[in-house]
Design a protein around this motif. Sequence first.
Motif, short mmCIF file in Angstrom:
data_model
loop_
_atom_site.label_atom_id
_atom_site.label_comp_id
_atom_site.label_asym_id
_atom_site.label_seq_id
_atom_site.Cartn_x
_atom_site.Cartn_y
_atom_site.Cartn_z
N UNK A 1 -19.11 28.73 -9.89
CA UNK A 1 -20.35 29.51 -9.89
C UNK A 1 -20.06 31.00 -9.69
N UNK A 2 -19.22 31.34 -8.71
CA UNK A 2 -18.92 32.75 -8.46
C UNK A 2 -18.15 33.37 -9.62
N UNK A 3 -17.25 32.60 -10.23
CA UNK A 3 -16.54 33.10 -11.41
C UNK A 3 -17.53 33.34 -12.56
N UNK A 4 -18.51 32.43 -12.68
CA UNK A 4 -19.53 32.59 -13.72
C UNK A 4 -20.40 33.81 -13.49
N UNK A 5 -20.76 34.07 -12.23
CA UNK A 5 -21.57 35.24 -11.91
C UNK A 5 -20.81 36.54 -12.19
N UNK A 6 -19.53 36.56 -11.82
CA UNK A 6 -18.70 37.74 -12.09
C UNK A 6 -18.54 37.96 -13.59
#
Length: 496
Positions: free
Chosen positions: A368-373
């Motif tokens: 999720x955090x990689x997707x947001x970045x």
Amino acid sequence: MLGDNVISITDRLSQDIPHDADAEQALLGALLFDNEVYHRVSGIVQAKHFYIPMNVKIYETVSKLIEQGKLADAIILKNRFSKDNELDDIGGVEYLALLLDNAPPGSTAPEYAKLVFDMAMRRELIRLSDDIKTEATNPASETDAREQITTAESKLYNLAEIGGTQSGFVSFEQALIKSIEMASAAYSRDGHLSGTATGLIDLDRQLGGMHRSDLIILAGRPSMGKTSLATNIAFNIAKKFKRERDENGLEKTVDGGVVGFFSLEMSSEQLATRLLAEHSGVPSHKIRRGDISMEQYEHIRDAADEISRIPLHIDDTGGISIGAMSARARRLKRMVGLDMIVVDYLQLLTGGAGMNANTNRVQEVSMITQGLKALAKELDIPVLALAQLSRQVEQRDDKRPQLSDLRESGSIEQDADVVMFVFREEYYVARSEPSEGTDEHLKWQEDMEKLHGKAEVIVGKQRHGPIGTVKLSFNPDLTKFGNLAPDDDFQSGGGY
């Protein structure tokens, strides 16, 4: 257009691939005849949009010369390419002469530029559709249909937005130019901010505003006010939104911005009530109960009319996946524009189709955090994502949060450009009231008076600058954060 000599140069190129040799040659001819034409077409077409290799090389060289303030005519190009033994690569002196001889009026150059760009987009569409077909028909592919659709949509968005599905390498010179442009814009902007202003002066001073392509994490324990702070920032940015057309006729945001707010916990009505309370000065709990006077009702009505047109778009779909959220953000940017995203909150997002029975929560949060970045970089906007803290904060005497308090902290801390914590000591002190009439109670009252209506934003990580603590005011009735007065006991801007 340039006769049989030119046709012989391009006859090896496939006629099935969309391109217009005449338009490319006409544009180059106009450029060589009058370098001022470049400033009218550079916002439309780039070297990569030409199809014929020698035209790519000529436009690239002309662009560099003009941007360096130098003359770019046929004689200069002949000398430049002769020195590098590349004159034959661009068709020789004869080709340069033909371009000049058949140069159209400079006023028609933008139309030729648009035609060259259109042909480039058609070629990219064909390449993209081939990739989609290959992936969809590949029986060995482990990517399911929904994920393939999300990937295709992302590539189509990039094609529509920036004129290409892949950016590839960027020269250091190009990166340096962008850096100087950012510094120049910051110097000329009020407050010297390189990013979008949050409306909170000391926070802006610490961060330099909300930077494009950044993933900003705002974390806190329940009741600390992280949703309120995120809502205040989103509202301040949307309220200041201003857009202008540049010299190429393209619209761009010059102040504030269009904000997309993904509220996974609260409904859009609840968020709207908070904003209405903040702007009208009437406490939100009174608005919800209808416990208001006629004068307050008029304040609410006037405030609603004033803020109804701000570009703040709320999506309150619960349990949305990172892929679906990204698709909706791209769609919003294409339809109305988008300058910032707020996600409330990160742990309520799901990983989507890439998850399986063997995927643990830490891996899912990492995805999720990689997707947001990745989304922040793709849309070139700041993404402000809220996050919950673990209960270990409550076990310490000093309850100020730190990076290790983030749930699934490894991936969040690693992927974020900025990590901030919102902390209100008043909340904890209020819950430790001693017995009345004791010395401890008098001391408690003094502490409460000092802490009342005050909050801290602790910047625990920042790639662009120092960490530190920013002091803000907080009005619990209006769920509103604000700037502290300079002479306040609780000095603003501490920790720089």
